[in-house]
Design an enzyme around this catalytic site. Sequence first.
Site, mmCIF file in Angstrom:
data_model
loop_
_atom_site.group_PDB
_atom_site.id
_atom_site.type_symbol
_atom_site.label_atom_id
_atom_site.label_comp_id
_atom_site.label_asym_id
_atom_site.label_seq_id
_atom_site.Cartn_x
_atom_site.Cartn_y
_atom_site.Cartn_z
ATOM 1 C CG HIS A 1 2.400 3.641 0.117
ATOM 2 N ND1 HIS A 1 1.314 4.449 0.419
ATOM 3 C CD2 HIS A 1 2.851 3.168 1.312
ATOM 4 C CE1 HIS A 1 1.108 4.448 1.725
ATOM 5 N NE2 HIS A 1 2.030 3.679 2.294
ATOM 6 C CG HIS B 1 -1.339 8.159 9.120
ATOM 7 N ND1 HIS B 1 0.025 8.199 9.186
ATOM 8 C CD2 HIS B 1 -1.627 7.311 8.095
ATOM 9 C CE1 HIS B 1 0.557 7.409 8.272
ATOM 10 N NE2 HIS B 1 -0.434 6.871 7.591
#
Length: 202
Positions: free
Chosen positions: A141, A167
């Site tokens: 990540h 997102h």
Amino acid sequence: MAFPTVWGMDEIEKIKDSADRISPSGKRGYAMVMLASRLGLRIGDIRNLKLQDIDWNKKQISIVQHKTKKALLLPLPEDVGWAVIDYLKNGRPITESTNVFVRHKPPYDAFPINSTLNHIFSSVMVRAGLPAEKNTNVGWHTFRRSLATNLLQNNVEMNVISEILGHSDPDVAGKYYVQLDLENMKKCALEVEVADYVRKNI
């Protein structure tokens, strides 16, 4: 409290340049790094990437994100595309799996759905001379976090960053990465203050 790790462009380039592009497993790791660092894909989406998700003619990747279940369409940069092609042609074992990335031990099938592929990440980092330090938040990540932060620092609009990262809520993404950037700025400011204090009191 450990600050979330963010790599600058120089560090990311170092990771790419030091990657093993000779062995089959090295080609796999390098292609994964390119997808993570250039497109910001989560490791779950890289692990689950299917052959049919890549449109080579249109040079784009189309997936449904594992975490959010939201569709995501991204352009496929040339360097990323060639890294994947090199793995498919010269590194990937012969298999009936529809996944792009597979295990390199029999039966050469897809990675388990819950696999974090940390062993691949660790091997990449060791070659780059950037092993994770204790109490640091480093993993796949970190590529995604670094991409977002570097784009933000280069004045890319937050709504564009949110679209790239897929997102579902740009406002939440904005608050997270702006806060992350502020925390890094605070850390740098603290280091400067300490250095000045030491110099004045030696």
